[in-house]
Structure formats: structure tokens, C-alpha cells
Write an enzyme that holds these catalytic residues in place. Structure first.
Site, PDB file in Angstrom:
ATOM      1  N   LYS A 219      75.061 -51.844 -22.087  1.00  0.00           N
ATOM      2  CA  LYS A 219      75.926 -52.796 -22.792  1.00  0.00           C
ATOM      3  C   LYS A 219      77.392 -52.570 -22.407  1.00  0.00           C
ATOM      4  O   LYS A 219      78.112 -53.517 -22.074  1.00  0.00           O
ATOM      5  CB  LYS A 219      75.734 -52.632 -24.304  1.00  0.00           C
ATOM      6  CG  LYS A 219      76.413 -53.718 -25.119  1.00  0.00           C
ATOM      7  CD  LYS A 219      76.358 -53.408 -26.610  1.00  0.00           C
ATOM      8  CE  LYS A 219      74.974 -53.506 -27.187  1.00  0.00           C
ATOM      9  NZ  LYS A 219      74.622 -54.835 -27.655  1.00  0.00           N
TER      10      LYS A 219
ATOM     11  N   ARG B 246      78.381 -50.387 -31.899  1.00  0.00           N
ATOM     12  CA  ARG B 246      77.008 -50.606 -31.421  1.00  0.00           C
ATOM     13  C   ARG B 246      76.590 -49.531 -30.435  1.00  0.00           C
ATOM     14  O   ARG B 246      77.395 -49.060 -29.650  1.00  0.00           O
ATOM     15  CB  ARG B 246      76.903 -51.922 -30.663  1.00  0.00           C
ATOM     16  CG  ARG B 246      77.144 -53.158 -31.470  1.00  0.00           C
ATOM     17  CD  ARG B 246      77.175 -54.335 -30.509  1.00  0.00           C
ATOM     18  NE  ARG B 246      77.854 -55.460 -31.065  1.00  0.00           N
ATOM     19  CZ  ARG B 246      77.252 -56.502 -31.635  1.00  0.00           C
ATOM     20  NH1 ARG B 246      75.953 -56.557 -31.701  1.00  0.00           N
ATOM     21  NH2 ARG B 246      77.960 -57.494 -32.128  1.00  0.00           N
TER      22      ARG B 246
ATOM     23  N   GLY C 170      66.674 -53.119 -30.225  1.00  0.00           N
ATOM     24  CA  GLY C 170      66.415 -52.934 -31.647  1.00  0.00           C
ATOM     25  C   GLY C 170      66.068 -51.517 -32.048  1.00  0.00           C
ATOM     26  O   GLY C 170      65.742 -51.257 -33.206  1.00  0.00           O
TER      27      GLY C 170
ATOM     28  N   MET D 267      68.033 -48.714 -31.734  1.00  0.00           N
ATOM     29  CA  MET D 267      69.126 -47.893 -32.271  1.00  0.00           C
ATOM     30  C   MET D 267      70.003 -48.732 -33.190  1.00  0.00           C
ATOM     31  O   MET D 267      69.715 -49.878 -33.443  1.00  0.00           O
ATOM     32  CB  MET D 267      69.897 -47.270 -31.115  1.00  0.00           C
ATOM     33  CG  MET D 267      69.073 -46.186 -30.430  1.00  0.00           C
ATOM     34  SD  MET D 267      69.952 -45.428 -29.099  1.00  0.00           S
ATOM     35  CE  MET D 267      70.136 -46.752 -27.970  1.00  0.00           C
TER      36      MET D 267
ATOM     37  N   ARG E  69      72.850 -58.476 -19.661  1.00  0.00           N
ATOM     38  CA  ARG E  69      71.967 -57.438 -19.112  1.00  0.00           C
ATOM     39  C   ARG E  69      70.807 -58.106 -18.404  1.00  0.00           C
ATOM     40  O   ARG E  69      70.534 -59.290 -18.638  1.00  0.00           O
ATOM     41  CB  ARG E  69      71.451 -56.520 -20.224  1.00  0.00           C
ATOM     42  CG  ARG E  69      70.625 -57.265 -21.234  1.00  0.00           C
ATOM     43  CD  ARG E  69      70.111 -56.346 -22.313  1.00  0.00           C
ATOM     44  NE  ARG E  69      69.487 -57.108 -23.372  1.00  0.00           N
ATOM     45  CZ  ARG E  69      69.243 -56.657 -24.585  1.00  0.00           C
ATOM     46  NH1 ARG E  69      69.575 -55.447 -24.911  1.00  0.00           N
ATOM     47  NH2 ARG E  69      68.657 -57.419 -25.465  1.00  0.00           N
TER      48      ARG E  69
ATOM     49  N   HIS F 272      33.701 -42.054 -17.563  1.00  0.00           N
ATOM     50  CA  HIS F 272      32.752 -42.948 -16.921  1.00  0.00           C
ATOM     51  C   HIS F 272      33.022 -44.407 -17.292  1.00  0.00           C
ATOM     52  O   HIS F 272      33.129 -45.275 -16.428  1.00  0.00           O
ATOM     53  CB  HIS F 272      31.334 -42.533 -17.328  1.00  0.00           C
ATOM     54  CG  HIS F 272      30.262 -43.398 -16.753  1.00  0.00           C
ATOM     55  ND1 HIS F 272      29.740 -44.472 -17.438  1.00  0.00           N
ATOM     56  CD2 HIS F 272      29.660 -43.373 -15.551  1.00  0.00           C
ATOM     57  CE1 HIS F 272      28.831 -45.053 -16.675  1.00  0.00           C
ATOM     58  NE2 HIS F 272      28.758 -44.408 -15.522  1.00  0.00           N
TER      59      HIS F 272
ATOM     60  N   TYR G  20      45.933 -44.039   3.404  1.00  0.00           N
ATOM     61  CA  TYR G  20      45.624 -45.157   2.506  1.00  0.00           C
ATOM     62  C   TYR G  20      45.444 -44.680   1.070  1.00  0.00           C
ATOM     63  O   TYR G  20      45.258 -43.478   0.832  1.00  0.00           O
ATOM     64  CB  TYR G  20      44.346 -45.879   2.968  1.00  0.00           C
ATOM     65  CG  TYR G  20      43.095 -45.036   2.835  1.00  0.00           C
ATOM     66  CD1 TYR G  20      42.385 -45.008   1.631  1.00  0.00           C
ATOM     67  CD2 TYR G  20      42.626 -44.268   3.895  1.00  0.00           C
ATOM     68  CE1 TYR G  20      41.247 -44.222   1.496  1.00  0.00           C
ATOM     69  CE2 TYR G  20      41.488 -43.488   3.770  1.00  0.00           C
ATOM     70  CZ  TYR G  20      40.807 -43.467   2.560  1.00  0.00           C
ATOM     71  OH  TYR G  20      39.695 -42.679   2.415  1.00  0.00           O
TER      72      TYR G  20
END
Ligand code: PEP
Ligand code: MG
Length: 888
Positions: free
Chosen positions: A27, A97, A106, A108, A341, A457, A861
Site C-alpha cells: 500500500k 492503516r 482484511g 490486519m 495494487r 493411495h 523431465y
């Protein structure tokens, strides 16, 4: 090292740039860049992530010099805005912020309207001429500060607000009169006092200091830590803190707030996409309290503002050369840009945007290849649960094979097969699966097990078949005997519908809407570019011709693993296989093997034909023989019942014979027991038959002009002597078949490297092996000493939570341990045999992070399930781009 006091902890927006993202967070770097580009960003400053890290290093206290630098920066912002924090006549209000390097939406905390107290409130009222607005800003501030800085339960404030509205007989906040809002403010302050034992702070400077600390602290809340774990974001980055002049979107109809993407993040379409909310503050949009309008509403409401915004959006996209996610506020007709962003997007959008941007000349093909998350391609290949569906999962497990499926729950393989063949959609639910269940798995739309991990499996068979699968759902109690499952108070009986989302691991009751995949032309274009860039070949693990065809369709350049034992499990063969295992003499065993020979030859014929011109690695029998016999506990139950009832003595005798053999074959640690190469040495007639079948099929095809290229692979080798013994046994068979058929076929003979000793003596093993294939499922199991079937369900999840392990080693190659063994094996193997072909066929072969490691190790490969081939093609190209060498 710089001393704390001469460290620059604080950057004005005008001092930062997008290159300082590590220090300023996403930010902070974004607003700095917009400020530099001359866009209208409310003035402010960013406290660095380094300050946050220091704050923690000093036991949660500010490093020396930080507060002084904050004061200095604040003074500059006051100059720029002509307002002052705490000024009664012209108060500056700020937002505080968080902003980490990687976006954690959302997760923090944020405090808005900071700087208000009873006196500045009056100033704000006088300035705006709007008492209601000023009081609303104040009550929001007390609420946010109380909740975020002091940890007061937010519901207490919400309830008080609802009560005030009820008392006033109104439904929405804006309907509250100023005197009623004053009452709310008083009540909020009372709540604050009651829960903190102190008065709400009046001093704006003290408010600011506390809010900054709260944002630092929010880096380590449980939800932030959990989010980082999910997104694989390191814990030690810290967050920056942005302090910025408030712009108010809630000052009447000429004001508003919005979020917008420069292109549609769902489809990638080239048009502004987003939401606008008139007369509101940012958190109203997020909280979903009021219904937003599409961004186009701004065009009608405030055409000039819309045009200006559109221009900035275009500029920012060009500047960043990527789709941007923007936040803005309009305050009385003036636009403020608050954030830019890189936008999060769906797989479909990611592919479309990357390809479009190349044709627009915005990015290169290499950049396009690097832009798409390989896992996002999986969204485009498999059906998925509609994100818009409002369904709550009844349980969760380990997501083992992506995709979504709905079907009737069945609890045993026979019923799954029977119902499946009748055309009913079924989901096979088991505690675990083993090769005895394969016939049911083939007919099932999805597989759910309450135990096992990503290399169990169930997981690898499902992945191979491209079916959704969830394993290790330990909260689900699977009651096979009573044919039901129960979880968190819900019971699902056989025949009732459930939906699996193998991408998230969620299990739903009933049918949940799903979205069908639709690979587009752009998808193929992007993969074509990936192929131009990558060095690693991508092969596939496939056991059947139909899987091989799918693999080829998806771009596989060979088959890296054909597990022959899966063929033994099919219905008409199992009785022959069992008879062969039950044989008491070699001659008897050979008689049964002779019956299996044409069947196996047919299997190999199909797969070699499907892959004509490309290599097919066929692995000789690997699992312990008891896996082909009935389950011991089931046998005990059946024989006991027959003994008690006295019914069917012939059947009882037969079962008792079977049980005796099962008992004989039972081992305490079957994974470390008589399996792999050890079987070839003890029962050479089994692998002689398999090699004959392979070579007969290859020779027959060669005669028809098909270029069959079999590679015979021996599993679980640990010593050169083992490999040599088997080779001595099998080579004459190869020669004999070629003589009999009168044709030579190009074939290779090689081994898996899947136990640590094999890696350690790879230089010796390469004397007899023309190729290596890393079986990283077993190699991980034996290197760590973790059971591949149990560890994920039993302790790996906890290990990940406690950060004892950074990643699940059954999902991503453990670079330090397993990776080191691989590196050694590649180096020493090639020292002995420079043209040694080296690949990987463990489940890691389809994991993007592991593919990077395979690229670095110089493998020839990677081999993965046919459905993951596109993912692997992209990841292999990204490994090249990441290494900075984009020419082949
Ligand atoms: C392995 O161990 O990685 C492997 C490919 O073999 P399997 O999973 O069949 O043991
Ligand atoms: Mg193995």
C-alpha cells in the site's frame, strides 16, 4: 550496521516509490508511486516494515528515533494540508492503516478518523457545516479505536448503535439525528470506560501512537498468522503503517467511495469493474451494510470524476503493466486515489489478461508466462464449486485432487462399481483405500477418505484419474459396516448425496452448484509460449491407454510411470493374480502367470501404441503381495460367521486357506517389507512374465511400424547387487523375445531412486541403470521416516501450524534433505554415465515449487498426473524465467 537513531523509519509519500515495496509494503509503495505520478492522493507518510520488525525485536516497543520521525513527517503533512492534528478550528484527521509487502486483505487493522475529540469535533462541525456528519465520524472513531486498539468486542458498539436506531424508530444510520448521535457517542465512551478502566483519550498524539502500535500488533493476530500460512507468506516480514489525511466519502451525495479493477478479475475482460457507494466511508463497502452500485453508476452521478478516475486507472495499469485493484474516495466532488495494487484474479482472467497484454504490447511472452499461477490453471481444467453458491461445508479434509463432484455416498468399492455401472453418480467414502478398491474408484465421481495424506493411495489414484479427492478428513467418522458417515452432528447414509470440492478440501451435504471448465484458445496460446521457454520435459504418470491419450492431449512428452500393479486389480484379472499368489510351487505360479501374460501384453500394447514415438516407463510390480488378497479383518469376520452358522463349509475351507496365506504374508511394516525389487528377486517368474509382456507388445507394434519405446523400471532398489541380479534375470527374456519375434526394439533398463541408500550409491547404481526416476513419495517417507499414509493425518498438520515444518514434504520436495539426496544422485549418477536420463515420478512431479527444484537439479523431465501436465508445463517455464535464462 546503522544505529537505530540514524535509520530512516518514516517516508513521506513523496519520498517513496514502487521499488521500496519491501520497506513500505504494497500500500505504501502504491500511494507513493501515485503521488509521484501527480495523482490526487491525500498526503501522508509510511512507517517502514523494518520499524515493525524492530518493534517486535525490542519486545514491543518503538525503536529510538521512530516517534521523532513520525512527528516530523506529521508536521510536513500539516504543512501540505494546511490543517493540524488537534487544531480546534481546522483539524487534521488521519487514517492509520496496515500494509504488508504481500497483500493480506482484511487480515490486519485500520483506524479511521483519528484526531477527533470533543474540541476538534466542533471544528469539524463548523468546517463542514454538518453536525450529523461530524458526530458520525466521531462515533466511528471511538468504535474503531476501542475495538482495534483496546480489543473491545465490536458487537458491543454495534448493539448500542442498533438500540439507538430502535429507540429513534429508524432503520439506517443516516436517519439518526445529531442529538441521537450525541447519545451514541456518550454510550460508546461509556463502553470504552467500562472495558478499559480509563477515559477515551483526547490527546490526538496519544491516539496516533496507540493506533500505530495496534497496527504493528495486528501483524501477529491469529487470523493474520493463519492467512500467511495458507498463502505461504513468511512470518518475519512485518507490516508497514500508513498514516494519511482522511478524505471523506460520506459528506453527502457529491461524495462517495469505491473499489475498482482495471479489468474484470473474473473473466479478464478489458473494462473497469467494481463497486461504488455514494455518501459512504470505505468500511461501509467492505462491511456490506449497504448495497453498492456498479462502478458505472459513478459515470451518471459524477461524470467528471468518472472520466478522471478512468484516466488514472488506465495510466496506472500501463505504469505497472498489470491489472490494478484501486480504491478511491470522492469528497464533495473531488477525487482522491487511496490505493493501487496488483489485482487478484481467477485462473481464467489470469490467462486471458496475460495473453491480451502481450498482444497489446504491454508485456513480453516470458512475462505473460510468469504472470499466471500454475495452480490457477487447475481451476480451468476441473469443474469447481461455484464460489457464488451459498453452501456451508459439513466437514473438511486434505485437498488431494482438485475438482468438484456430487454423487450418492457409497461405502464400499463393489457398490460403487455396481451403481456407477448403472449410470448413477457415486462418491466413494472409505476410511482409506487400497488397491482392492480401485474398481470402485474407477466408477466413482469423487473419493473421500477419513485418513491418509496427499501421497496416500486414494490421493494418487484419484489424481491419476482426474477425480476430485479429499483425504485425511479426520473429523468425519466413516462407519463402513453401517454404511454411513457422521460429522459434526450430521449423518449421511448410503445413497444420500454429498458434494466434494477437492480443490479446497470441503465436503458439502447435498448438491452444490458447480462450474464446468472451459480451456480457451488463450489457454493453449499461453502454454505454447511456456513450451518455447522451458527446458524440462513434462511426462505423465498413466496406467491405462485412455490416461495416456489424455496425457498426450495435454502435451505430455512421455509416460514417466506406468504402475503395472493397478492392472492386476481389475475384475477379471484379480482371481488369476490371487491364484498365482496362493500357488505353493513355482510351477503352479508359472501356470497362472502364463494366463496373465496375454492380458498384460494387451495392456502394454495399448499404452505403447498411444504413446508411439515417445518413451513409456513401465515399472515392474511394486506393492507387497498381500495387497492383492482380501483384507485380513474382513476375512476374520467372514470366516467367523461361517464357522458360527455352519453354512457353506466349502467356502469356509477356501477362506481359511486364503487367510493362512494372508497371515503368512502379513508384515509389521509392509512399506519397508517384501515389495519392489525384493519381489523380483524372490519371485523372478512374476517379473519375467511382465518383461516378456512388455517386449512382445513392443515387438508386435514395431512390426506394424509403430515406434514403441519401452523403458523397464525396477522399483525400490537400494544396492547395485539387487539391480544387477534382476537385470541378469531379465535381460535374457528381452533377448529371447526379440529373437523369437525377429525384430529389435529400442528399450532402456533403469531404476527408481526412492530410498536414501540408492541416492547415496547412485554412482554405482548408474553402472547398470540407463535411467533414474526419483520416487519422491517413498524417498520422502524413508528420508524423514514419516509414513506416507499416516503422517499428514496424524502430525504434519500440527507441524505446519507450529512451524516445525515450513511445507508439507509430501507435497513440496524438502530441498534441504530429500533435495540434497537428489542432487547427489544426479551428480554421481551422471559421473558414471554422462547420458543418464533422470526424471521424477513421485507426486512432487506436478507441484510447481518442486518443479523449480527439479529444474535447478538439471533433471531431464518431470512426470505427473495427465491432468496436471499443463500446470507442469507452465511451472517448468517459470523456473527458467525465474533463473533469468529465457533462451533455450
Ligand atoms: C514414489 O514412491 O514416489 C513412486 C512414484 O512410487 P509409488 O508411489 O507407487 O510408491
Ligand atoms: Mg514408490
Amino acid at each position: 550496521m546503522s544505529t537505530a537513531t540514524d535509520t530512516k523509519w518514516v517516508y513521506l509519500f513523496s519520498e517513496g516509490s514502487k521499488d521500496l515495496r519491501d520497506l513500505l509494503g504494497g500500500k505504501g509503495a502504491g500511494v507513493a508511486e501515485m503521488t509521484r505520478a501527480g495523482m490526487p492522493v491525500p498526503p501522508g507518510f509510511t512507517i517502514t516494515t523494518e520499524a515493525c520488525r524492530q518493534y517486535y525485536a525490542l519486545g514491543r516497543s518503538f525503536p529510538a528515533g521512530l516517534w521523532d520521525q513520525v512527528a516530523e513527517a506529521l508536521a510536513r503533512v500539516e504543512e501540505q494540508t494546511g490543517k493540524r492534528l488537534g487544531d480546534e478550528r481546522n483539524p487534521l484527521l488521519v487514517s492509520v492503516r496496515s500494509g504488508a509487502k504481500f497483500s493480506m486483505p482484511g487480515m490486519m487493522d485500520t483506524v479511521l478518523n483519528l484526531g477527533l475529540n470533543e474540541r476538534t469535533l466542533e471544528g469539524l462541525r463548523a468546517l463542514t457545516g454538518d453536525e450529523r456528519f461530524a458526530l458520525d465520524a466521531y462515533r466511528r472513531f471511538i468504535q474503531m479505536f476501542g475495538k482495534i486498539v483496546k480489543g473491545i468486542d465490536g458487537d458491543l458498539f454495534e448493539e448500542a448503535l442498533s438500540e439507538a436506531k430502535a429507540r429513534a424508530g429508524v432503520k439506517t444510520d443516516p436517519e439518526l439525528r445529531p442529538d441521537q448521535l450525541r447519545e451514541v457517542v456518550r454510550e460508546f465512551k461509556r463502553i470504552y470506560r467500562e472495558h478499559t478502566g480509563e477515559e477515551f483519550p483526547d490527546d490526538p498524539s496519544a491516539q496516533l501512537r496507540a493506533a500505530i502500535e495496534a497496527v504493528f500488533a495486528s501483524w501477529n493476530t491469529d487470523r493474520a498468522v493463519a492467512y500467511r500460512r495458507m498463502e505461504k507468506i513468511p512470518d518475519d516480514l512485518g507490516t508497514a503503517v500508513n498514516v494519511q489525511m482522511m478524505a471523506f466519502g460520506n459528506m453527502g451525495d457529491g461524495s462517495g467511495t469505491g473499489v475498482a479493477f482495471t479489468r474484470d478479475p473474473i473473466t479478464g475482460a478489458r473494462q473497469l469493474y467494481g463497486d461504488y457507494l455514494a455518501n459512504a466511508q470505505g468500511e461501509d463497502v467492505v462491511a456490506g451494510i449497504r448495497t453498492t452500485e456498479p462502478i458505472s453508476a459513478l459515470r451518471t452521478r459524477l461524470p467528471d470524476v468518472y472520466r478522471q478516475f478512468e484516466e488514472y486507472a488506465g495510466k496506472l495499469e500501463k505504469h505497472y503493466r498489470d491489472v490494478q485493484d484501486l480504491e478511491f474516495t470522492v469528497e464533495r466532488g473531488k477525487l482522491y486515489m487511496l490505493q493501487t495494487r496488483s489485482a487478484k484474479r481467477t485462473g481464467e482472467a489470469a490467462v486471458n489478461i496475460a495473453v491480451d497484454m502481450v498482444s497489446e504490447g504491454l508485456i513480453t511472452k516470458e512475462e505473460a508466462v510468469a504472470r499466471v499461477e500454475p495452480r490457477q490453471l487447475e481451476q480451468m481444467i476441473h469443474p469447481r464449486v461455484d464460489p457464488g453458491a451459498s453452501a456451508n461445508p459439513i466437514g473438511r479434509g486434505v485437498p488431494a485432487s482438485p475438482g468438484a463432484a456430487t454423487g450418492q455416498a457409497v461405502f464400499d468399492a463393489d457398490t460403487a462399481e455396481e451403481w456407477g455401472k448403472e449410470g448413477r453418480a457415486v462418491i466413494l467414502v472409505r476410511v482409506e483405500t487400497n488397491p482392492n478398491d480401485v474398481h470402485g474408484m474407477i466408477e466413482a465421481r469423487g473419493i473421500l477418505t477419513s485418513t491418509g495424506g496427499t501421497a496416500s493411495h486414494a490421493a494418487l489414484v484419484a489424481r491419476g484419474m482426474g477425480r476430485p479427492c479429499i483425504v485425511g478428513a479426520s473429523e468425519i467418522d466413516v462407519d463402513v459396516r453401517n454404511r454411513q458417515l457422521s460429522v459434526n452432528g450430521t449423518t449421511v447414509r448410503q445413497g444420500e448425496e454429498i458434494t466434494l470440492d477437492g480443490t479446497t478440501g470441503n465436503v458439502y451435504l447435498g448438491r452444490v452448484p458447480t462450474i464446468e471448465p472451459k480451456p480457451s484458445g488463450n489457454f493453449r496460446t499461453l502454454l505454447g509460449w511456456a513450451d518455447e521457454v522451458r527446458r524440462l520435459e513434462v511426462w505423465a504418470n498413466a496406467d491405462y491407454p485412455r490416461d495416456a491419450e489424455k496425457a498426450r492431449e495435454n502435451g505430455a512428452q512421455g509416460i514417466g510411470l506406468c504402475r503395472t500393479e493397478h492392472m492386476f486389480m481389475e475384475e477379471e484379472r484379480l482371481p488369476i493374480v490371487r491364484a498365482m499368489i496362493m500357488a505353493t510351487t513355482t510351477e503352479e505360479r508359472e501356470r497362472h502367470l502364463a494366463r496373465l501374460l496375454p492380458i498384460q501384453r494387451g495392456d502394454f500394447h495399448g499404452i505403447l501404441q498411444a504413446m508411439h514415438g515417445l518413451p513409456v516407463v513401465i515399472r515392474l510390480i511394486d506393492p507387497p503381495l498381500h495387497e492383492f488378497l482380501p483384507n485380513y479383518d474382513d476375512l476374520v469376520a467372514e470366516t467367523t460367521e461361517l464357522r458360527v452358522t455352519g453354512r457353506d463349509p466349502d467356502k469356509l475351507a477356501e477362506l481359511e486357506r486364503l487367510m493362512a496365506r494372508v497371515e503368512q504374508l502379513r508384515e509389521a511394516n509392509p512399506m519397508l517389507g517384501l515389495r519392489g525389487v525384493r519381489l523380483s528377486i524372490l519371485y523372478p517368474e512374476i517379473t519375467r512374465m511382465q518383461v516378456r509382456a512388455i517386449m512382445e507388445a513392443a515387438c508386435d507394434l514395431a512390426k506394424q511400424g509403430v515406434d514403441a519405446r519401452p523403458e523397464i523400471m525396477i522399483p525400490l532398489v537400494g544396492t547395485l547387487t539387487e539391480l544387477r541380479a534382476v537385470k541378469t534375470e531379465l535381460e535374457p527374456v528381452v533377448e529371447a523375445v526379440q529373437r523369437e519375434k525377429g525384430i529389435q526394439v529400442h528399450y532402456k533398463f533403469g531404476t527408481m531412486i526412492e530410498i536414501p541408500r540408492a541416492a547415496l550409491v547412485a554412482g554405482q547404481i548408474a553402472e547398470d541403470a540407463e535411467f533414474f526416476s526419483f520416487g519422491t513419495n517413498d524417498l520422502t517417507q524413508t528420508t524423514f521416516g514419516y509414513s506416507r499414509d499416516d503422517a499428514e493425518g496424524k502430525f504434519i498438520v500440527r507441524y505446519l501450524e507450529k512451524r516445525i515444518l515450513k511445507a508439507n514434504p509430501f507435497e513440496t520436495i524438502d530441498r534441504d534433505g530429500v533435495g540434497r539426496l537428489m542432487e547427489l544422485a544426479v551428480r554421481e549418477g551422471r559421473a558414471t554415465r554422462p547420458d543418464l536420463e533422470v526424471g521424477i515420478c513421485g507426486e512432487h512431479g506436478g507441484d510447481p515449487d518442486s518443479i523449480h527444484i527439479c529444474h535447478e537439479l538439471g533433471l531431464n523431465y518431470v512426470s505427473c498426473s495427465p491432468y496436471r501436465v499443463p500446470v507442469a508445463r507452465l511451472a517448468a517455464a517459470q523456473a527458467v524465467v525465474a533463473s533469468g535464462a529465457t533462451t533455450k
